[in-house]
Design a protein around this motif. Structure first.
Motif, mmCIF file in Angstrom:
data_model
loop_
_atom_site.group_PDB
_atom_site.id
_atom_site.type_symbol
_atom_site.label_atom_id
_atom_site.label_comp_id
_atom_site.label_asym_id
_atom_site.label_seq_id
_atom_site.Cartn_x
_atom_site.Cartn_y
_atom_site.Cartn_z
ATOM 1 N N ARG A 19 0.934 -1.256 0.051
ATOM 2 C CA ARG A 19 -0.119 0.199 -0.263
ATOM 3 C C ARG A 19 0.514 1.105 0.176
ATOM 4 O O ARG A 19 0.695 2.610 -0.850
ATOM 5 C CB ARG A 19 -0.788 -0.402 1.401
ATOM 6 N N MET A 20 2.531 1.425 0.448
ATOM 7 C CA MET A 20 2.748 2.377 0.392
ATOM 8 C C MET A 20 3.579 3.049 -0.264
ATOM 9 O O MET A 20 3.617 3.672 -1.333
ATOM 10 C CB MET A 20 3.733 1.932 1.713
ATOM 11 N N THR A 21 3.748 1.495 -0.840
ATOM 12 C CA THR A 21 4.680 1.757 -2.600
ATOM 13 C C THR A 21 3.506 2.161 -3.211
ATOM 14 O O THR A 21 4.154 3.212 -4.204
ATOM 15 C CB THR A 21 5.193 0.515 -3.156
ATOM 16 N N GLU A 22 2.368 1.767 -2.984
ATOM 17 C CA GLU A 22 1.233 1.933 -4.347
ATOM 18 C C GLU A 22 1.079 3.245 -3.926
ATOM 19 O O GLU A 22 1.222 4.368 -4.833
ATOM 20 C CB GLU A 22 -0.236 0.888 -4.463
ATOM 21 N N THR A 23 1.015 3.982 -2.816
ATOM 22 C CA THR A 23 0.368 5.426 -2.759
ATOM 23 C C THR A 23 1.279 6.667 -3.074
ATOM 24 O O THR A 23 0.920 7.247 -3.647
ATOM 25 C CB THR A 23 0.371 5.031 -1.325
ATOM 26 N N TYR A 24 2.923 5.686 -2.817
ATOM 27 C CA TYR A 24 3.596 6.269 -3.243
ATOM 28 C C TYR A 24 4.205 6.876 -4.992
ATOM 29 O O TYR A 24 4.389 7.843 -4.859
ATOM 30 C CB TYR A 24 5.045 5.838 -2.665
ATOM 31 N N MET A 25 4.028 5.574 -5.400
ATOM 32 C CA MET A 25 4.053 5.172 -7.303
ATOM 33 C C MET A 25 2.953 6.576 -7.409
ATOM 34 O O MET A 25 3.208 7.097 -8.697
ATOM 35 C CB MET A 25 4.110 4.472 -7.335
ATOM 36 N N ASN A 26 1.615 6.617 -6.459
ATOM 37 C CA ASN A 26 0.395 7.309 -7.017
ATOM 38 C C ASN A 26 0.545 8.701 -7.301
ATOM 39 O O ASN A 26 0.759 10.003 -7.598
ATOM 40 C CB ASN A 26 -0.768 7.323 -6.832
ATOM 41 N N THR A 75 15.978 8.960 -6.777
ATOM 42 C CA THR A 75 16.599 9.357 -5.269
ATOM 43 C C THR A 75 14.950 8.734 -4.830
ATOM 44 O O THR A 75 15.533 8.683 -3.683
ATOM 45 C CB THR A 75 17.315 11.054 -5.427
ATOM 46 N N SER A 76 14.415 9.851 -4.369
ATOM 47 C CA SER A 76 13.598 9.313 -4.039
ATOM 48 C C SER A 76 12.538 7.798 -3.386
ATOM 49 O O SER A 76 12.631 6.918 -2.335
ATOM 50 C CB SER A 76 12.150 9.645 -3.239
ATOM 51 N N PHE A 77 12.893 7.427 -4.576
ATOM 52 C CA PHE A 77 12.357 5.789 -4.992
ATOM 53 C C PHE A 77 13.658 4.776 -4.660
ATOM 54 O O PHE A 77 13.464 3.774 -3.920
ATOM 55 C CB PHE A 77 12.139 5.884 -6.676
ATOM 56 N N GLU A 78 14.887 4.769 -4.805
ATOM 57 C CA GLU A 78 15.838 4.774 -4.182
ATOM 58 C C GLU A 78 15.481 4.408 -2.814
ATOM 59 O O GLU A 78 15.714 3.364 -2.166
ATOM 60 C CB GLU A 78 16.916 4.752 -4.610
#
Length: 180
Positions: A19-26, A75-78
């Motif tokens: 959920r955290m990854t999905e929210t971040y990607m959105n 950078t954020s994603f890494e």
């Protein structure tokens, strides 16, 4: 802890991370869409009023700004991935990444002659609008028989001129009296 408890915890943690990854990607997608829309809108508005060279330079500046945003996203994603792998990543680090990239992106845009020309054009338009508003206000005040700033200035200028003339007349009278 039992194996059931560990499995449940691992499942909850996986779901949370998903959920955290999905929210971040959105959020990242929305941010990039907003940046693209801004740049496109800005370039469209500039094309009508700027020379081809300035438009090209503005476009290059916007591409450098876009690169700064993409670098921040990467950078954020890494760092998010490193956080998921157990590395201690402070939330403030993400804020700092985006603030730094925003500063860089704005610098890339604001140092172009296209931005300077657009800013100058906007200021000219704002000054024209202000002049039109001032004129409309003055006309409205005159229609309502109120004194305007222009009226008060005119009265002041006339008063200064009358004082100057009076002083000249007094000097002439003093010379006439002295000769008698």
């Amino acid at each position: 802890m039992t194996n059931d408890t560990n499995s449940t915890f691992d499942g909850q943690m996986d779901a949370f991370l998903e959920r955290m990854t999905e929210t971040y990607m959105n959020a990242l997608d929305q941010n990039l869409d907003a940046q693209s829309a801004f740049l496109e809108s800005w370039m469209d508005s500039m094309e009508d009023s700027l020379s081809e060279e300035r438009v090209r330079e503005g476009y290059e500046g916007s591409m450098r700004a876009y690169e700064a945003w993409m670098d921040a996203a990467e950078t954020s994603f890494e760092r998010m991935g490193q956080s998921f792998q157990g590395e201690d990543v402070e939330p403030e680090e993400f804020r700092d990444i985006w603030l730094s990239s925003a500063n860089e992106a704005f610098k890339e845009m604001m140092t172009t002659t296209a931005f300077a020309a657009a800013t100058g054009q906007t200021i000219d338009e704002a000054m024209d609008m202000r002049q039109n508003i001032d004129e409309a206000s003055e006309e409205t005040l005159h229609a309502l028989n109120f004194a305007t700033v222009g009226d008060v200035r005119e009265v002041g200028e006339r008063l200064v001129e009358l004082e100057r003339r009076q002083h000249t007349i007094e000097q002439k009278l003093d010379r006439i009296i002295d000769e008698l």
